[in-house]
Design a protein around this motif. Structure first.
Motif, PDB file in Angstrom:
ATOM      1  N   LEU A  81       1.074  -1.139   0.078  1.00 55.31           N
ATOM      2  CA  LEU A  81       0.054  -0.014  -0.035  1.00 55.31           C
ATOM      3  C   LEU A  81       0.908   1.355   0.022  1.00 55.31           C
ATOM      4  CD1 LEU A  81      -2.617  -1.054   2.742  1.00 55.31           C
ATOM      5  CD2 LEU A  81      -2.989  -1.107   0.184  1.00 55.31           C
ATOM      6  N   THR A  82       0.487   2.410  -0.770  1.00 49.11           N
ATOM      7  CA  THR A  82       1.300   3.535  -0.664  1.00 49.11           C
ATOM      8  C   THR A  82       0.312   4.541  -0.723  1.00 49.11           C
ATOM      9  OG1 THR A  82       1.082   3.539  -3.254  1.00 49.11           O
ATOM     10  CG2 THR A  82       2.981   2.603  -2.213  1.00 49.11           C
ATOM     11  N   GLU A  83       0.602   5.727   0.050  1.00 52.83           N
ATOM     12  CA  GLU A  83       0.022   6.991   0.209  1.00 52.83           C
ATOM     13  C   GLU A  83      -0.035   7.543  -1.062  1.00 52.83           C
ATOM     14  OE1 GLU A  83       0.349   9.533   3.616  1.00 52.83           O
ATOM     15  OE2 GLU A  83       1.252   7.821   4.948  1.00 52.83           O
ATOM     16  N   GLN A  84      -1.349   8.245  -1.295  1.00 52.52           N
ATOM     17  CA  GLN A  84      -1.383   8.995  -2.550  1.00 52.52           C
ATOM     18  C   GLN A  84      -2.509  10.246  -2.197  1.00 52.52           C
ATOM     19  OE1 GLN A  84      -3.231   6.395  -5.274  1.00 52.52           O
ATOM     20  NE2 GLN A  84      -5.127   7.276  -4.989  1.00 52.52           N
ATOM     21  N   GLY A  85      -2.436  11.219  -3.056  1.00 49.67           N
ATOM     22  CA  GLY A  85      -3.316  12.293  -2.882  1.00 49.67           C
ATOM     23  C   GLY A  85      -4.830  11.776  -2.741  1.00 49.67           C
ATOM     24  N   VAL A  86      -5.356  12.518  -1.841  1.00 53.04           N
ATOM     25  CA  VAL A  86      -6.824  12.288  -1.554  1.00 53.04           C
ATOM     26  C   VAL A  86      -7.694  12.899  -2.757  1.00 53.04           C
ATOM     27  CG1 VAL A  86      -9.033  12.928  -0.029  1.00 53.04           C
ATOM     28  CG2 VAL A  86      -6.602  12.527   0.958  1.00 53.04           C
ATOM     29  N   GLN A  87      -8.681  11.804  -3.107  1.00 52.09           N
ATOM     30  CA  GLN A  87      -9.418  12.005  -4.261  1.00 52.09           C
ATOM     31  C   GLN A  87     -11.005  12.514  -4.097  1.00 52.09           C
ATOM     32  OE1 GLN A  87      -9.130   8.662  -6.937  1.00 52.09           O
ATOM     33  NE2 GLN A  87      -6.855   8.559  -6.591  1.00 52.09           N
ATOM     34  N   GLY A  88     -11.300  12.645  -2.967  1.00 45.37           N
ATOM     35  CA  GLY A  88     -12.664  13.008  -2.309  1.00 45.37           C
ATOM     36  C   GLY A  88     -13.502  11.927  -2.790  1.00 45.37           C
ATOM     37  N   ILE A  89     -13.305  10.714  -2.642  1.00 43.78           N
ATOM     38  CA  ILE A  89     -14.234   9.589  -3.015  1.00 43.78           C
ATOM     39  C   ILE A  89     -15.256   9.597  -1.631  1.00 43.78           C
ATOM     40  CG2 ILE A  89     -14.412   6.981  -3.035  1.00 43.78           C
ATOM     41  CD1 ILE A  89     -11.611   6.990  -4.104  1.00 43.78           C
ATOM     42  N   ALA A  90     -16.525   9.454  -2.184  1.00 48.95           N
ATOM     43  CA  ALA A  90     -17.665   9.150  -1.190  1.00 48.95           C
ATOM     44  C   ALA A  90     -18.156   7.683  -1.355  1.00 48.95           C
ATOM     45  CB  ALA A  90     -18.891  10.311  -1.515  1.00 48.95           C
ATOM     46  N   GLY A  91     -18.191   6.962  -0.104  1.00 54.90           N
ATOM     47  CA  GLY A  91     -19.006   5.739  -0.309  1.00 54.90           C
ATOM     48  C   GLY A  91     -17.716   4.593  -0.399  1.00 54.90           C
ATOM     49  N   PHE A  92     -18.049   3.658  -0.310  1.00 55.09           N
ATOM     50  CA  PHE A  92     -17.215   2.336  -0.668  1.00 55.09           C
ATOM     51  C   PHE A  92     -17.822   1.177  -1.529  1.00 55.09           C
ATOM     52  CE2 PHE A  92     -14.454  -1.398  -0.199  1.00 55.09           C
ATOM     53  CZ  PHE A  92     -13.065  -0.537   0.036  1.00 55.09           C
TER      54      PHE A  92
END
Length: 95
Positions: A81-92
């Motif tokens: 797993l790598t950290e990345q920029g937050v994309q603003g996803i809502a829900g899973f």
């Protein structure tokens, strides 16, 4: 002690081992919902599972730890797993 929400963080990566055909995606979605994590999970043709998780730092870290074990029937051999920029996803969702 601050009442401000914790900064959101995002992880993307791959889980290897016996992770398909054992309810891994469904269990991941349930765990994400329990932790308040947004993102998605999907099976890959090579037998790995790909996951994208966004949420408050502590929740994302708890999700990382859970992914290292997976559900009872899974046998996780590697988690990348790598950290990345937050994309603003809502829900899973399960893809």
């Amino acid at each position: 002690m601050s009442n401000e929400p914790e900064a959101r963080t995002s992880l993307h990566g791959y889980i290897s081992g016996r992770v398909q055909g054992v309810g891994f995606r469904l269990a991941t979605a349930a765990q994400a919902e329990q932790l308040g994590i947004d993102g998605w999970v999907r099976n890959l043709p090579d037998g790995r599972v790909e996951v994208m998780c966004e949420g408050e730092g502590q929740a994302v870290e708890a999700m990382r730890k859970w992914l290292e074990q997976g559900p009872k029937k899974a046998r996780v051999e590697a988690v990348a797993l790598t950290e990345q920029g937050v994309q603003g996803i809502a829900g899973f969702i399960i893809r």
